[in-house]
Design a protein around this motif. Structure first.
Motif, mmCIF file in Angstrom:
data_model
loop_
_atom_site.group_PDB
_atom_site.id
_atom_site.type_symbol
_atom_site.label_atom_id
_atom_site.label_comp_id
_atom_site.label_asym_id
_atom_site.label_seq_id
_atom_site.Cartn_x
_atom_site.Cartn_y
_atom_site.Cartn_z
ATOM 1 N N TYR A 84 17.328 20.540 -8.557
ATOM 2 C CA TYR A 84 16.128 19.473 -8.223
ATOM 3 C C TYR A 84 16.769 19.122 -5.868
ATOM 4 O O TYR A 84 14.947 19.472 -5.887
ATOM 5 N N THR A 85 17.221 19.446 -6.408
ATOM 6 C CA THR A 85 17.480 18.358 -4.486
ATOM 7 C C THR A 85 17.228 19.613 -3.955
ATOM 8 O O THR A 85 16.974 20.616 -2.507
ATOM 9 N N ILE A 110 6.973 11.975 -6.320
ATOM 10 C CA ILE A 110 5.567 12.384 -6.282
ATOM 11 C C ILE A 110 4.687 12.887 -7.301
ATOM 12 O O ILE A 110 3.800 12.784 -7.084
ATOM 13 N N TYR A 155 8.865 20.822 -4.290
ATOM 14 C CA TYR A 155 9.084 19.099 -4.626
ATOM 15 C C TYR A 155 7.685 18.796 -5.735
ATOM 16 O O TYR A 155 8.131 18.988 -6.536
ATOM 17 N N ILE A 171 25.412 13.501 -3.056
ATOM 18 C CA ILE A 171 24.543 14.697 -4.032
ATOM 19 C C ILE A 171 23.384 14.052 -3.104
ATOM 20 O O ILE A 171 22.979 13.123 -2.688
ATOM 21 N N GLY A 172 22.137 15.408 -3.587
ATOM 22 C CA GLY A 172 21.156 14.566 -2.908
ATOM 23 C C GLY A 172 20.746 15.636 -1.415
ATOM 24 O O GLY A 172 20.314 15.952 -0.927
ATOM 25 N N PHE A 173 21.949 15.799 -0.493
ATOM 26 C CA PHE A 173 22.056 16.447 0.324
ATOM 27 C C PHE A 173 22.408 17.617 0.779
ATOM 28 O O PHE A 173 22.339 17.998 2.103
ATOM 29 N N ASN A 174 22.646 18.590 -0.310
ATOM 30 C CA ASN A 174 23.262 19.939 -0.254
ATOM 31 C C ASN A 174 22.273 20.505 -0.324
ATOM 32 O O ASN A 174 21.192 20.441 -0.846
ATOM 33 N N THR A 179 20.494 9.214 -13.131
ATOM 34 C CA THR A 179 20.439 10.455 -12.690
ATOM 35 C C THR A 179 21.745 10.684 -13.425
ATOM 36 O O THR A 179 21.658 12.052 -14.028
ATOM 37 N N CYS A 219 19.581 9.495 -3.706
ATOM 38 C CA CYS A 219 17.844 10.106 -3.606
ATOM 39 C C CYS A 219 18.998 11.337 -4.014
ATOM 40 O O CYS A 219 19.194 12.131 -3.385
ATOM 41 N N ILE A 220 18.328 11.895 -5.219
ATOM 42 C CA ILE A 220 18.504 13.094 -5.849
ATOM 43 C C ILE A 220 17.619 14.238 -5.680
ATOM 44 O O ILE A 220 17.289 15.135 -6.140
ATOM 45 N N ARG A 221 16.385 13.696 -4.703
ATOM 46 C CA ARG A 221 15.235 14.904 -4.352
ATOM 47 C C ARG A 221 14.618 15.527 -5.662
ATOM 48 O O ARG A 221 14.553 16.799 -5.902
ATOM 49 N N CYS A 222 14.497 14.446 -6.970
ATOM 50 C CA CYS A 222 13.821 15.186 -8.120
ATOM 51 C C CYS A 222 12.233 15.801 -7.849
ATOM 52 O O CYS A 222 11.289 16.111 -8.763
ATOM 53 N N GLY A 223 11.714 14.522 -6.578
ATOM 54 C CA GLY A 223 10.351 14.584 -6.813
ATOM 55 C C GLY A 223 9.400 13.935 -7.417
ATOM 56 O O GLY A 223 8.337 14.187 -8.265
ATOM 57 N N ASN A 253 7.971 22.869 0.689
ATOM 58 C CA ASN A 253 8.071 21.768 0.654
ATOM 59 C C ASN A 253 6.913 21.489 2.060
ATOM 60 O O ASN A 253 5.997 20.283 1.602
ATOM 61 N N PRO A 257 15.280 7.813 -10.677
ATOM 62 C CA PRO A 257 16.074 8.057 -11.725
ATOM 63 C C PRO A 257 17.872 7.377 -11.136
ATOM 64 O O PRO A 257 18.263 7.626 -11.421
#
Lengths: 438, 307
Positions: B239-240, A374, B244, B114-117, B17, A367-371, B288, A417
């Motif tokens: 994004y990360t 949501i 959101y 990716i996604g955790f930083n 991605t 997950c790249i937390r792109c939202g 968030n 994505p």
């Protein structure tokens, strides 16, 4: 104002492809197959109880299953012939239910019990609908007789007719309007009259301009009737979304539409109401869209309930390539079938067959937390946060995130994505919440 | 007949991605071209080395830890381009490799990939290089031979750089920040491809402009003269490390703008964009929570009810 609304809730939905390839295919009646498998559970609620036995002669419209509880529906014989066996069929969720297997005689002799019901008031109307075996034909399969008898009837004033047909490929509801638009309007008039409603709103997605034109014309001058054009963004046909779009009302968490004075019915269900009240012929056939790149001749067919999927496909020219995936319903919420023996049920509206290429599952990555899940969620939920809360088993947080409001429309998975099974994680989170007692 | 039985939905959207990250790279190309025009071919070499180093570090790290190799998702390429964009064109190549190591290994991979930083890897790299190699990181190259300072430094010293030079990019500064025109082209591309929404960049830039006006500073210099557009379009929108929801993004953009102006106006540094982004990255988890939407059918005062 639009920006302000977006601040409360993005609720963009998913821009799914429409693929309404069969929209101009007039419904073709499929001949009765040699054998039908009529499930006793074609609805939400208690399964019906089979009331025939092996060797019994049945005619079209005879009751073969009686309602198994308050929320249940009767099941009628869709064919004339002889009961071959009482067997079981497996539903798409893996549950096995009783089914009446009938060898057809091809004559389609109509039962002498089939006659137009006498309807004079709300009670006799509801009874008639219960006797008809009607369930929500849009896919949910909620018994209509129960729906039309809400506890707060005097507070209900609006019938919203769901003609959004937001699932890709499916055009069965569109064909109902184009071929039986008059039935829809007459059926709506009956519901309006016997439930004492003041408004009827027909919600249709903008990608069906001909249906919008036709229904507008048919309802022209009718008091209380209107046609609402909905954006062509999935899922306009989701009950709570449709109610908000057409009436501006929000159905509170845990409540039924009747709580805000609304009853929602699928357009094919409304058309059926008129036909049943006129003729007394119960729900024994169903219009289906048959499509997908593994079907030789995609089209709309009317089949008797209980027809095995493979017979339907065969009628549509068979498989054009080795099928890799069979779906009962649309690609967003439909169920993948394990084989093509499964019979057609009342609430089915499509059979889709795809080749190996389209059956391939995408590889999920981090997950790249792109939202985007949501932004897409039509309910305004936060799938990414719900996933995280569930992964640390935080029931309180899941409650604060309203995870139980998820209706599993699949928009989140569609837009992701990283191709993660987001709706899956929503289901698991809801299941966890339920067990945790929320 | 072998049928796949999987749960719905059975179709997914086109974006992946990798396609998103590739689009970000494409959107940065105009700025790269502008850098080559104004600072010379060296810009391209620096960018190529930075990208190669990021991809190599990611590959080696994952290989060593026997993890799935993720260089195909293009995210290391984005980081590599951004690190180079944040360096002056004259920077020795080995320094950018140090930056790549910090970005990919320390900030990204050690926190889970990716996604955790918790922070934008390229921002952290810029800050670390700026602290560790201050001289090299401020050895500006000037397209205009008579110039001696970056626009923000000039403004601080009391001279006003030309608006048109700042817009086109004929000014000193880090590789990717100088040409507003090129950055805006990239912005348009990202919006067109729906990779980002305008919320964060627009609120960020608008906040800077309004605050500058209030403080009696020329807003054009603050908007065009430093790293604001590069940061607002390409780094704050990561994004990360960004909120959101639109509500959260508005707050985030305002916060970025306020911190940037406070640093630029009252701090010792002429530039404040990277520190503003790093600071706001750190509070994203709280933003968030604040930015949560009210679901359809949930009570109006969702927060109070939930407690």
């Amino acid at each position: 104002v639009a920006v302000f609304k977006k601040l409360v809730r993005s609720a963009e939905g998913a821009h799914v492809p429409h693929n309404k390839n069969t929209e101009n295919c007039e419904t073709v009646k499929m001949p009765v197959p040699k054998r039908v498998y009529v499930s006793m559970s074609q609805h939400i609620g208690a399964p019906a109880k089979a009331c025939v036995k092996k060797g019994d002669e049945v005619k079209v419209g005879d009751v073969i299953g009686t309602a198994g509880g308050f929320i249940s529906a009767v099941v009628h014989s869709p064919v004339s012939g002889k009961v071959f066996a009482l067997d079981e069929v497996m539903l798409t969720n893996g549950r096995k239910v009783q089914a009446v297997v009938i060898d057809t005689d091809g004559l389609q002799t109509v039962s002498e019990n089939v006659k137009a019901p006498e309807v004079t008031d709300h009670a006799s109307f509801v009874q008639a609908i219960k006797d008809s075996g009607l369930v929500g034909l849009g896919g949910a399969g909620f018994p209509t007789g129960v729906k039309l008898d809400p506890q707060n009837l005097d507070e209900v004033d609006t019938l919203v007719i769901n003609a959004a047909e937001c699932e890709p490929y499916i055009t069965a509801d569109y064909r109902e309007m184009m071929e039986c638009g008059e039935d829809v309007v007459e059926g709506a008039k009956l519901v309006k009259e016997y439930l004492g409603l003041s408004k009827v709103i027909i919600g249709i997605e903008a990608n069906k301009p001909q249906a919008i034109a036709k229904m507008t014309e048919l309802t022209n001058g009718l008091e209380g009737f209107s046609v609402a054009t909905l954006p062509s963004v999935y899922p306009q046909g989701a009950e709570k979304v449709l109610i908000e779009q057409t009436t501006g009302k929000e159905v509170p968490q845990g409540a039924l539409p009747a709580a805000v004075g609304v009853i929602v019915m699928n357009v094919a269900s409304v058309g059926f109401v008129n036909r049943y009240i006129k003729t007394g012929m119960p729900l024994v056939t169903k219009r289906l869209t048959v499509d997908g790149d593994a079907v030789a001749n995609p089209q709309n067919v009317e089949v008797v309930i209980g027809t095995p999927v493979k017979d339907v496909i065969e009628f549509c020219g068979g498989y054009s390539q080795e099928p890799g995936k069979l779906i009962s319903g649309g690609p967003m919420m439909g169920a993948a079938l394990a084989n093509d023996d499964m019979p057609v049920m009342k609430q089915n509206n499509a059979i889709l067959a795809f080749g190996a290429e389209k059956a391939k599952l995408p590889d999920a990555s981090a997950c790249i937390r792109c939202g985007r899940c949501i932004a897409a969620c039509p309910m305004g939920l936060s799938p990414v946060e719900i996933y995280l809360a569930h992964s640390v088993k935080d029931a309180e947080e899941l409650k604060a995130l309203y995870a139980d409001l998820c209706m599993e429309c699949g928009s989140c998975s569609f837009v992701c994505p990283a191709k993660r099974p987001v709706v899956q994680s929503m289901k698991e989170a809801k299941e966890f919440m339920r067990k945790a007692g929320n | 007949m072998k049928l796949t039985v999987s749960s719905a939905p059975h179709i997914t959207g086109k974006d992946t991605t990798a396609s998103i990250m590739r689009d970000v790279c494409i959107a940065m190309l105009p700025a790269l071209v502008a850098a080559c025009v104004f600072f010379g071919f060296n810009s391209l070499i620096l960018t190529a080395v930075s990208v190669a180093a990021c991809v190599a570090f990611e590959y080696l790290y994952e290989k060593m830890l026997k993890q799935p190799i993720t260089i195909g998702d293009w995210s290391a390429v984005v980081t590599g381009m951004l690190i180079a964009f944040n360096c002056p064109p004259s920077l020795p190549l080995w320094v950018v490799v140090v930056g790549a190591f910090f970005a990919i290994v320390i900030v990204k991979q050690l926190f889970g990939g990716i996604g955790f930083n918790f922070a934008n890897p390229a921002i952290v790299a810029r800050i670390i290089l700026g602290l560790g190699y201050t001289g090299m990181m401020t050895a500006w190259v000037f397209p205009d031979a008579t110039a001696t300072a970056t626009p923000l430094a000039m403004y601080r010293a009391g001279t006003l750089p030309s608006y048109i030079d700042m817009f086109i990019g004929r000014t000193g500064g880090v590789l990717g920040e100088t040409s507003a025109l090129a950055l805006l082209l990239g912005f348009a591309y990202l919006l067109f491809k729906k990779v980002i929404t305008p919320t964060i960049p627009v609120t960020y830039v608008a906040t800077v402009a309004v605050m500058a006006l209030v403080l009696g500073i020329d807003p054009v210099v603050y908007v065009l003269g430093g790293g604001l557009l590069l940061g607002a379009i390409f780094m704050a929108t990561d994004y990360t490390t960004s909120p959101y929801t639109m509500k959260g993004q508005l707050l985030y953009g305002v916060g970025l703008g306020v911190i940037t102006v406070l640093i630029r106006r009252f701090g010792n540094m002429t530039e404040g964009v990277s520190y503003a982004i790093l600071l706001m990255n750190l509070v994203v988890p709280y933003i968030n929570k604040f930015g949560r939407q009210r679901p359809l059918g949930a009570p109006e005062k969702a927060k109070k009810e939930a407690k």
